[in-house]
Structure formats: C-alpha cells, structure tokens
Scaffold this motif. Structure first.
Motif, PDB file in Angstrom:
ATOM      1  N   PRO A   1      11.674  -5.109   2.494  1.00 20.68           N
ATOM      2  CA  PRO A   1      11.258  -4.388   3.702  1.00 20.68           C
ATOM      3  C   PRO A   1       9.791  -4.572   4.069  1.00 20.68           C
ATOM      4  O   PRO A   1       9.447  -4.584   5.251  1.00 20.68           O
ATOM      5  CB  PRO A   1      11.528  -2.917   3.362  1.00 20.68           C
ATOM      6  CG  PRO A   1      12.518  -2.949   2.273  1.00 20.68           C
ATOM      7  CD  PRO A   1      12.255  -4.218   1.520  1.00 20.68           C
ATOM      8  N   SER A   2       8.945  -4.733   3.096  1.00 17.88           N
ATOM      9  CA  SER A   2       7.521  -4.864   3.406  1.00 17.88           C
ATOM     10  C   SER A   2       7.172  -6.244   3.952  1.00 17.88           C
ATOM     11  O   SER A   2       6.159  -6.406   4.621  1.00 17.88           O
ATOM     12  CB  SER A   2       6.687  -4.574   2.170  1.00 17.88           C
ATOM     13  OG  SER A   2       6.948  -5.531   1.179  1.00 17.88           O
ATOM     14  N   ASN A   3       7.991  -7.251   3.695  1.00 14.75           N
ATOM     15  CA  ASN A   3       7.668  -8.601   4.136  1.00 14.75           C
ATOM     16  C   ASN A   3       8.346  -8.999   5.440  1.00 14.75           C
ATOM     17  O   ASN A   3       7.780  -9.759   6.217  1.00 14.75           O
ATOM     18  CB  ASN A   3       8.046  -9.619   3.060  1.00 14.75           C
ATOM     19  CG  ASN A   3       7.182  -9.500   1.836  1.00 14.75           C
ATOM     20  OD1 ASN A   3       6.045  -9.082   1.926  1.00 14.75           O
ATOM     21  ND2 ASN A   3       7.724  -9.844   0.689  1.00 14.75           N
ATOM     22  N   ASN A   4       9.549  -8.518   5.685  1.00 17.43           N
ATOM     23  CA  ASN A   4      10.325  -9.005   6.820  1.00 17.43           C
ATOM     24  C   ASN A   4       9.726  -8.674   8.174  1.00 17.43           C
ATOM     25  O   ASN A   4       9.753  -9.495   9.081  1.00 17.43           O
ATOM     26  CB  ASN A   4      11.753  -8.474   6.753  1.00 17.43           C
ATOM     27  CG  ASN A   4      12.608  -9.307   5.834  1.00 17.43           C
ATOM     28  OD1 ASN A   4      12.209 -10.375   5.413  1.00 17.43           O
ATOM     29  ND2 ASN A   4      13.785  -8.822   5.532  1.00 17.43           N
ATOM     30  N   ALA A   5       9.242  -7.497   8.358  1.00 17.40           N
ATOM     31  CA  ALA A   5       8.782  -7.086   9.684  1.00 17.40           C
ATOM     32  C   ALA A   5       7.419  -7.666  10.036  1.00 17.40           C
ATOM     33  O   ALA A   5       7.129  -7.871  11.212  1.00 17.40           O
ATOM     34  CB  ALA A   5       8.736  -5.568   9.748  1.00 17.40           C
ATOM     35  N   LEU A   6       6.597  -7.932   9.075  1.00 18.09           N
ATOM     36  CA  LEU A   6       5.231  -8.360   9.366  1.00 18.09           C
ATOM     37  C   LEU A   6       5.107  -9.813   9.815  1.00 18.09           C
ATOM     38  O   LEU A   6       4.264 -10.127  10.651  1.00 18.09           O
ATOM     39  CB  LEU A   6       4.344  -8.146   8.140  1.00 18.09           C
ATOM     40  CG  LEU A   6       3.923  -6.721   7.855  1.00 18.09           C
ATOM     41  CD1 LEU A   6       3.074  -6.662   6.604  1.00 18.09           C
ATOM     42  CD2 LEU A   6       3.175  -6.132   9.019  1.00 18.09           C
TER      43      LEU A   6
ATOM     44  N   ARG B   1      -3.846  -3.315   4.696  1.00 23.03           N
ATOM     45  CA  ARG B   1      -3.588  -1.891   4.511  1.00 23.03           C
ATOM     46  C   ARG B   1      -2.086  -1.594   4.511  1.00 23.03           C
ATOM     47  O   ARG B   1      -1.578  -0.884   3.640  1.00 23.03           O
ATOM     48  CB  ARG B   1      -4.295  -1.097   5.613  1.00 23.03           C
ATOM     49  CG  ARG B   1      -4.610   0.305   5.253  1.00 23.03           C
ATOM     50  CD  ARG B   1      -5.480   1.018   6.289  1.00 23.03           C
ATOM     51  NE  ARG B   1      -6.624   0.216   6.701  1.00 23.03           N
ATOM     52  CZ  ARG B   1      -6.953  -0.023   7.968  1.00 23.03           C
ATOM     53  NH1 ARG B   1      -6.259   0.490   8.959  1.00 23.03           N
ATOM     54  NH2 ARG B   1      -8.000  -0.758   8.259  1.00 23.03           N
ATOM     55  N   VAL B   2      -1.371  -2.148   5.477  1.00 31.13           N
ATOM     56  CA  VAL B   2       0.073  -1.912   5.574  1.00 31.13           C
ATOM     57  C   VAL B   2       0.792  -2.493   4.356  1.00 31.13           C
ATOM     58  O   VAL B   2       1.705  -1.865   3.806  1.00 31.13           O
ATOM     59  CB  VAL B   2       0.628  -2.513   6.890  1.00 31.13           C
ATOM     60  CG1 VAL B   2       2.143  -2.578   6.878  1.00 31.13           C
ATOM     61  CG2 VAL B   2       0.145  -1.705   8.077  1.00 31.13           C
ATOM     62  N   SER B   3       0.384  -3.676   3.924  1.00 32.10           N
ATOM     63  CA  SER B   3       1.009  -4.296   2.749  1.00 32.10           C
ATOM     64  C   SER B   3       0.789  -3.452   1.502  1.00 32.10           C
ATOM     65  O   SER B   3       1.716  -3.250   0.707  1.00 32.10           O
ATOM     66  CB  SER B   3       0.448  -5.695   2.519  1.00 32.10           C
ATOM     67  OG  SER B   3       0.757  -6.529   3.590  1.00 32.10           O
ATOM     68  N   LEU B   4      -0.411  -2.949   1.326  1.00 32.21           N
ATOM     69  CA  LEU B   4      -0.710  -2.117   0.167  1.00 32.21           C
ATOM     70  C   LEU B   4       0.090  -0.819   0.204  1.00 32.21           C
ATOM     71  O   LEU B   4       0.677  -0.414  -0.808  1.00 32.21           O
ATOM     72  CB  LEU B   4      -2.201  -1.814   0.094  1.00 32.21           C
ATOM     73  CG  LEU B   4      -2.657  -0.933  -1.061  1.00 32.21           C
ATOM     74  CD1 LEU B   4      -2.399  -1.629  -2.386  1.00 32.21           C
ATOM     75  CD2 LEU B   4      -4.124  -0.582  -0.919  1.00 32.21           C
ATOM     76  N   ILE B   5       0.144  -0.183   1.354  1.00 34.23           N
ATOM     77  CA  ILE B   5       0.887   1.080   1.471  1.00 34.23           C
ATOM     78  C   ILE B   5       2.377   0.862   1.226  1.00 34.23           C
ATOM     79  O   ILE B   5       3.012   1.626   0.497  1.00 34.23           O
ATOM     80  CB  ILE B   5       0.628   1.725   2.849  1.00 34.23           C
ATOM     81  CG1 ILE B   5      -0.810   2.234   2.919  1.00 34.23           C
ATOM     82  CG2 ILE B   5       1.606   2.857   3.123  1.00 34.23           C
ATOM     83  CD1 ILE B   5      -1.249   2.660   4.299  1.00 34.23           C
ATOM     84  N   SER B   6       2.947  -0.196   1.810  1.00 34.33           N
ATOM     85  CA  SER B   6       4.379  -0.431   1.616  1.00 34.33           C
ATOM     86  C   SER B   6       4.692  -0.802   0.165  1.00 34.33           C
ATOM     87  O   SER B   6       5.717  -0.401  -0.378  1.00 34.33           O
ATOM     88  CB  SER B   6       4.892  -1.506   2.571  1.00 34.33           C
ATOM     89  OG  SER B   6       4.281  -2.734   2.315  1.00 34.33           O
ATOM     90  N   ALA B   7       3.801  -1.538  -0.490  1.00 35.02           N
ATOM     91  CA  ALA B   7       4.008  -1.864  -1.902  1.00 35.02           C
ATOM     92  C   ALA B   7       3.935  -0.607  -2.767  1.00 35.02           C
ATOM     93  O   ALA B   7       4.732  -0.439  -3.701  1.00 35.02           O
ATOM     94  CB  ALA B   7       2.977  -2.884  -2.367  1.00 35.02           C
ATOM     95  N   CYS B   8       3.010   0.289  -2.446  1.00 32.77           N
ATOM     96  CA  CYS B   8       2.901   1.549  -3.199  1.00 32.77           C
ATOM     97  C   CYS B   8       4.138   2.417  -2.997  1.00 32.77           C
ATOM     98  O   CYS B   8       4.648   3.020  -3.954  1.00 32.77           O
ATOM     99  CB  CYS B   8       1.647   2.311  -2.790  1.00 32.77           C
ATOM    100  SG  CYS B   8       0.133   1.552  -3.365  1.00 32.77           S
ATOM    101  N   ILE B   9       4.633   2.482  -1.765  1.00 32.61           N
ATOM    102  CA  ILE B   9       5.839   3.278  -1.497  1.00 32.61           C
ATOM    103  C   ILE B   9       7.041   2.691  -2.229  1.00 32.61           C
ATOM    104  O   ILE B   9       7.820   3.428  -2.841  1.00 32.61           O
ATOM    105  CB  ILE B   9       6.101   3.363   0.024  1.00 32.61           C
ATOM    106  CG1 ILE B   9       5.039   4.237   0.682  1.00 32.61           C
ATOM    107  CG2 ILE B   9       7.494   3.908   0.314  1.00 32.61           C
ATOM    108  CD1 ILE B   9       5.076   4.222   2.194  1.00 32.61           C
ATOM    109  N   ALA B  10       7.201   1.373  -2.188  1.00 36.28           N
ATOM    110  CA  ALA B  10       8.322   0.736  -2.874  1.00 36.28           C
ATOM    111  C   ALA B  10       8.234   0.943  -4.379  1.00 36.28           C
ATOM    112  O   ALA B  10       9.228   1.273  -5.037  1.00 36.28           O
ATOM    113  CB  ALA B  10       8.358  -0.753  -2.544  1.00 36.28           C
TER     114      ALA B  10
END
Length: 109
Positions: free
Chosen positions: A39-44, A73-82
C-alpha cells in the motif's frame, strides 16, 4: 540479468546454510513484509511521475524540492503504520508466539 543470477545464487546459499525449516520462516517473513509494503508504494509512483514531470517542465524547483520532502514524510509514516500494524497483530494473536514466527517477524520489521 546479473542481479537475477546473483539473487538465485544467494537464495541457494542461504537455503543450504539455514536448512528447510529456518529458510521457510525467512521466506514467510519476507512475503509478509512485502505484502505490508504494497500500500505504501503503489499510490505514490504514478503521482510522482506526473508531478515531477509537471514541476520540471514548469521549472518549479521549489515545488519539486517540497515534493521530495513530502514523499519522504509520507513514506516514513506509511512504513511506521504498516510496521505497527504487523507488530500489534503479533502481540494480539496468541498463536503467533507458539508458531515460531513471532521473533523473526519482529526482527524483520
């Protein structure tokens, strides 16, 4: 082509060193972490292609710089959430501790 050959040789060496059970755990951990990262890679990627092209064409260097900061920032946040999601599931599900996958998954995070 060279990376495919190297990956295959590395997988063979790791499999022989770890043995079937430990290599199975490693493969499972890699599979879970790969699915969590989707999910963190597909949309960006499509968004970045569009915006980088537009900002470069209009010579909006400050917007391009801001985009780079925003993506990090978005990549870091999505990785932390995952990672937090997988860690929470590991702590909540009691079968995870007894299956032997608890520690490798936490280390993989």
């Amino acid at each position: 082509m060279c990376s495919l050959l190297f990956s295959t040789l590395a997988a063979i060496v790791v499999a022989r060193e770890l043995g079937p059970e430990a290599y199975g755990v490693l493969a499972f951990v890699i599979a879970v972490l790969s699915v969590v990262a989707i999910p963190s890679n597909n949309a960006l990627v499509p968004l970045l292609i569009k915006l980088v092209a537009a900002y470069t064409d209009s010579r909006s260097w400050s917007l391009l710089l801001g985009l780079g900061r925003w993506v990090r920032r978005v990549s870091l946040i999505s990785a932390c959430i995952a990672s937090a999601s997988v860690a929470a599931l590991l702590l909540i599900v009691p079968e995870a501790k007894s299956s032997g996958l608890h520690t490798p998954l936490l280390v993989g995070l």
